[in-house]
Design a protein around this motif. Sequence first.
Motif, PDB file in Angstrom:
ATOM      1  N   PRO A 290      -5.952   1.298   8.322  1.00  0.00           N
ATOM      2  CA  PRO A 290      -7.024   2.668   7.687  1.00  0.00           C
ATOM      3  C   PRO A 290      -7.214   3.414   9.196  1.00  0.00           C
ATOM      4  O   PRO A 290      -7.935   2.819   9.655  1.00  0.00           O
ATOM      5  CB  PRO A 290      -8.223   2.287   6.894  1.00  0.00           C
ATOM      6  N   LEU A 291      -7.365   4.314   9.012  1.00  0.00           N
ATOM      7  CA  LEU A 291      -8.492   5.200  10.370  1.00  0.00           C
ATOM      8  C   LEU A 291      -9.361   6.163   8.572  1.00  0.00           C
ATOM      9  O   LEU A 291      -9.474   6.333   7.738  1.00  0.00           O
ATOM     10  CB  LEU A 291      -7.050   6.746  10.563  1.00  0.00           C
ATOM     11  N   ILE A 292     -10.538   6.579   9.826  1.00  0.00           N
ATOM     12  CA  ILE A 292     -11.421   6.838   9.073  1.00  0.00           C
ATOM     13  C   ILE A 292     -12.125   8.687   9.104  1.00  0.00           C
ATOM     14  O   ILE A 292     -11.558   8.561  10.611  1.00  0.00           O
ATOM     15  CB  ILE A 292     -13.141   7.067   9.795  1.00  0.00           C
ATOM     16  N   VAL A 293     -11.318   9.312   7.921  1.00  0.00           N
ATOM     17  CA  VAL A 293     -11.430  11.229   8.333  1.00  0.00           C
ATOM     18  C   VAL A 293     -12.883  11.512   7.517  1.00  0.00           C
ATOM     19  O   VAL A 293     -13.234  10.894   7.274  1.00  0.00           O
ATOM     20  CB  VAL A 293     -10.062  11.080   7.824  1.00  0.00           C
TER      21      VAL A 293
ATOM     22  N   TYR B 204     -22.975   5.558  12.022  1.00  0.00           N
ATOM     23  CA  TYR B 204     -22.563   6.355  11.014  1.00  0.00           C
ATOM     24  C   TYR B 204     -23.282   4.745   9.731  1.00  0.00           C
ATOM     25  O   TYR B 204     -22.491   4.398   9.223  1.00  0.00           O
ATOM     26  CB  TYR B 204     -21.539   6.885  10.521  1.00  0.00           C
ATOM     27  N   ARG B 205     -24.157   5.727   9.160  1.00  0.00           N
ATOM     28  CA  ARG B 205     -24.543   4.667   7.818  1.00  0.00           C
ATOM     29  C   ARG B 205     -24.718   5.394   6.606  1.00  0.00           C
ATOM     30  O   ARG B 205     -24.943   6.032   6.151  1.00  0.00           O
ATOM     31  CB  ARG B 205     -26.289   4.327   8.365  1.00  0.00           C
ATOM     32  N   ILE B 206     -23.447   4.670   6.537  1.00  0.00           N
ATOM     33  CA  ILE B 206     -22.586   4.975   5.456  1.00  0.00           C
ATOM     34  C   ILE B 206     -21.939   3.397   4.548  1.00  0.00           C
ATOM     35  O   ILE B 206     -21.170   2.855   5.085  1.00  0.00           O
ATOM     36  CB  ILE B 206     -20.967   5.861   4.918  1.00  0.00           C
ATOM     37  N   SER B 207     -22.717   3.196   3.581  1.00  0.00           N
ATOM     38  CA  SER B 207     -22.670   2.226   2.618  1.00  0.00           C
ATOM     39  C   SER B 207     -21.642   2.058   2.042  1.00  0.00           C
ATOM     40  O   SER B 207     -20.625   3.600   1.343  1.00  0.00           O
ATOM     41  CB  SER B 207     -24.054   1.672   1.503  1.00  0.00           C
ATOM     42  N   GLY B 208     -20.256   1.365   1.834  1.00  0.00           N
ATOM     43  CA  GLY B 208     -19.302   1.583   0.959  1.00  0.00           C
ATOM     44  C   GLY B 208     -18.217   0.081   1.551  1.00  0.00           C
ATOM     45  O   GLY B 208     -18.694  -1.283   1.780  1.00  0.00           O
ATOM     46  N   ALA B 209     -17.029   0.535   0.763  1.00  0.00           N
ATOM     47  CA  ALA B 209     -15.905  -0.205   1.425  1.00  0.00           C
ATOM     48  C   ALA B 209     -15.471  -0.669   2.848  1.00  0.00           C
ATOM     49  O   ALA B 209     -15.381  -0.082   3.696  1.00  0.00           O
ATOM     50  CB  ALA B 209     -14.815  -0.094   0.372  1.00  0.00           C
ATOM     51  N   THR B 210     -15.403  -2.264   3.101  1.00  0.00           N
ATOM     52  CA  THR B 210     -15.173  -2.650   4.390  1.00  0.00           C
ATOM     53  C   THR B 210     -13.263  -1.437   4.552  1.00  0.00           C
ATOM     54  O   THR B 210     -12.503  -1.747   3.285  1.00  0.00           O
ATOM     55  CB  THR B 210     -14.507  -3.572   4.617  1.00  0.00           C
ATOM     56  N   GLU B 211     -12.659  -1.516   5.984  1.00  0.00           N
ATOM     57  CA  GLU B 211     -11.298  -0.936   5.571  1.00  0.00           C
ATOM     58  C   GLU B 211     -10.301  -2.246   4.899  1.00  0.00           C
ATOM     59  O   GLU B 211      -9.894  -1.647   4.478  1.00  0.00           O
ATOM     60  CB  GLU B 211     -11.158  -1.722   7.617  1.00  0.00           C
ATOM     61  N   THR B 212     -10.766  -3.352   5.036  1.00  0.00           N
ATOM     62  CA  THR B 212      -9.932  -4.200   3.907  1.00  0.00           C
ATOM     63  C   THR B 212     -10.135  -4.341   2.731  1.00  0.00           C
ATOM     64  O   THR B 212      -8.354  -4.514   1.782  1.00  0.00           O
ATOM     65  CB  THR B 212     -10.527  -5.957   4.790  1.00  0.00           C
TER      66      THR B 212
ATOM     67  N   ARG C 182     -16.581  14.760   3.690  1.00  0.00           N
ATOM     68  CA  ARG C 182     -16.297  12.994   2.800  1.00  0.00           C
ATOM     69  C   ARG C 182     -16.075  12.591   3.946  1.00  0.00           C
ATOM     70  O   ARG C 182     -14.401  12.865   4.364  1.00  0.00           O
ATOM     71  CB  ARG C 182     -16.237  13.286   1.029  1.00  0.00           C
ATOM     72  N   PRO C 183     -16.782  11.081   4.165  1.00  0.00           N
ATOM     73  CA  PRO C 183     -16.317  10.456   4.584  1.00  0.00           C
ATOM     74  C   PRO C 183     -15.174   9.351   4.126  1.00  0.00           C
ATOM     75  O   PRO C 183     -15.244   8.851   3.005  1.00  0.00           O
ATOM     76  CB  PRO C 183     -16.748   9.106   5.250  1.00  0.00           C
ATOM     77  N   THR C 184     -14.309   9.847   4.783  1.00  0.00           N
ATOM     78  CA  THR C 184     -12.812   9.241   3.626  1.00  0.00           C
ATOM     79  C   THR C 184     -11.488   8.076   4.695  1.00  0.00           C
ATOM     80  O   THR C 184     -11.277   8.345   5.692  1.00  0.00           O
ATOM     81  CB  THR C 184     -11.690  10.627   3.341  1.00  0.00           C
ATOM     82  N   TYR C 185     -11.199   7.041   4.585  1.00  0.00           N
ATOM     83  CA  TYR C 185     -10.267   5.964   4.805  1.00  0.00           C
ATOM     84  C   TYR C 185      -8.857   7.044   4.546  1.00  0.00           C
ATOM     85  O   TYR C 185      -8.425   6.940   3.639  1.00  0.00           O
ATOM     86  CB  TYR C 185     -10.198   4.542   4.525  1.00  0.00           C
TER      87      TYR C 185
END
Length: 553
Positions: free
Chosen positions: A405-408, A377-385, A413-416
Amino acid sequence: MKHWKLKAVLATLLVFALYVVFQHPNLNPLYPESAFMYCVLITVLVAVFTLDRIGRVVAQPGPVQGVPGSVRFERFQNGSRWPLILVAVLWGAYFIVWAGSSVLFQVNAFRDQMPELIQMDFAEDFDTTDTSQLPIVDKAMAQKLADKKLGERPSLGSQVVLGEPTLQQVNGKLVWAVPTYHSGVFKWLTNLEGTPGYVVVSAINPQDVQYVDGYTIKYQPCAYLWQNLMFYARFTAAPFTGLTDYSFELDDSGQPYWVITTYKYLRGFSLPEATGAVVLNCSTGESQRYSIDELPDWVDRVQPEDFIVTQLNNKGEYVHGYLNFSDKDKYRTSPGETLIYNDGSCYLFTGLTSVGGDESAIGFVMVDMVTKEPHLYRISGATETAAQQSAQGEVQQYGYQAAFPLIVNLNSRPTYFMTLKDNEGLIKKYAYVSVEDYQTVGVGDTIDEARLSYEKALRAGGSTMVGNVNSELTSLTGTVQRIGSEYNSSGSTYYLVLNEHPELLFSVQGSLSAELAITQPGDQVKVEYYPRTSQAQELTSFDNLQFDQADNG
């Protein structure tokens, strides 16, 4: 055979037998650890049988009488060289295979072991998250809850200890299964029938913890000799196959099994690849070997996590071959990974970052833990850390720590999503963090409160749409027709219908207003919400006007 030779041979074979019993190695010489073992064994035996024919050990006298000064080996002129040649060829072949298996000669194989990442659309492929079914219990918390449940049985707690929790889906319910182990060799000797039962911890509700005592765990890692799990599996099911990564799983009836991954090497002594599993009944020891295509439906995972992470990193490291000094298009997995379930299947989830990046993700990948099919899933953004640090920053005054975190999928919207825990490991708050902008954070005492806070933060950041939620706040005044409530691990939730809008079902968190608990049909209320396209609407404000009138009167 000379007397000393016989003793040396017997001693060598005894050491070898003890090594096999206690280390239960793979007996197939095509595996590196086994090839090394056989090379050592053959070298020792050749030395025992032929050393006195090749030469002799000569001790030179030292300065003090009776104490040798030095020792040297003097080869006989007519001694045979073939034993030395045999040993040299044996070790030479070992090191040639070892060197030929390295990435220097197998770079394409290292890169292509993980199949091409299948690019997916997040909104379409990823199940929309039901916030009431979020797994809020992580591995560490499951261990503590299981220990607490075991402590309720003092007589049992003195005999057994708990093993490692395994996340799995049993009859559609996401749980942690925790086996019981012998607490020592003497407890094993007095309980050869096995330890009694296991603990099941709901991954969704920390209050749902059950001890199941209808089954025994006879074969386990903490047993000894023939009841030791890996010893028993090695010599009854897979003596010539690689075994690794055992996990404790339950079938749909609750019968516990050990699922032990079988593997082989694709290039000499490198690139281990899962081939299937040995499924072993914990109580009876009955086992069956399966290929990946033949696994029972209730087996959730067979791919070792370290295999998957290594293969992903190899694919990113050697994307343009071995000599890519500019690091063009290189990527690697972000620190940490977790198991998640989507559409009933188990996946390993981890973010991908470009080489050199530390806080930015170029996307994330989910790998099926049975078939090894990778979804990108090509979604630029923050890492889990980075997401964890952002959530912790919202409650820094309390010093809470964010779980991994989990990805939901929250309204497309992709959300941690993560829990925030205190130093004792107890959940204190919940947090949502936007993958695309980790400064957009919502924190609350309950899951739903955190989600409302997150949606408010999205709107404050300029988002015109939150999934299917209109950004315009709507206010209504009406008469309560019906009202009811339910309680779960997230707290109390109230549901009400207004006479003026019977087509809408309003829900509201009990913590939003103390007036909810004493609101009755016929009361005049004022509510605010962001309209959705569905029938269900979630309130952001609730005011019972009856109490306002009473105060004014």
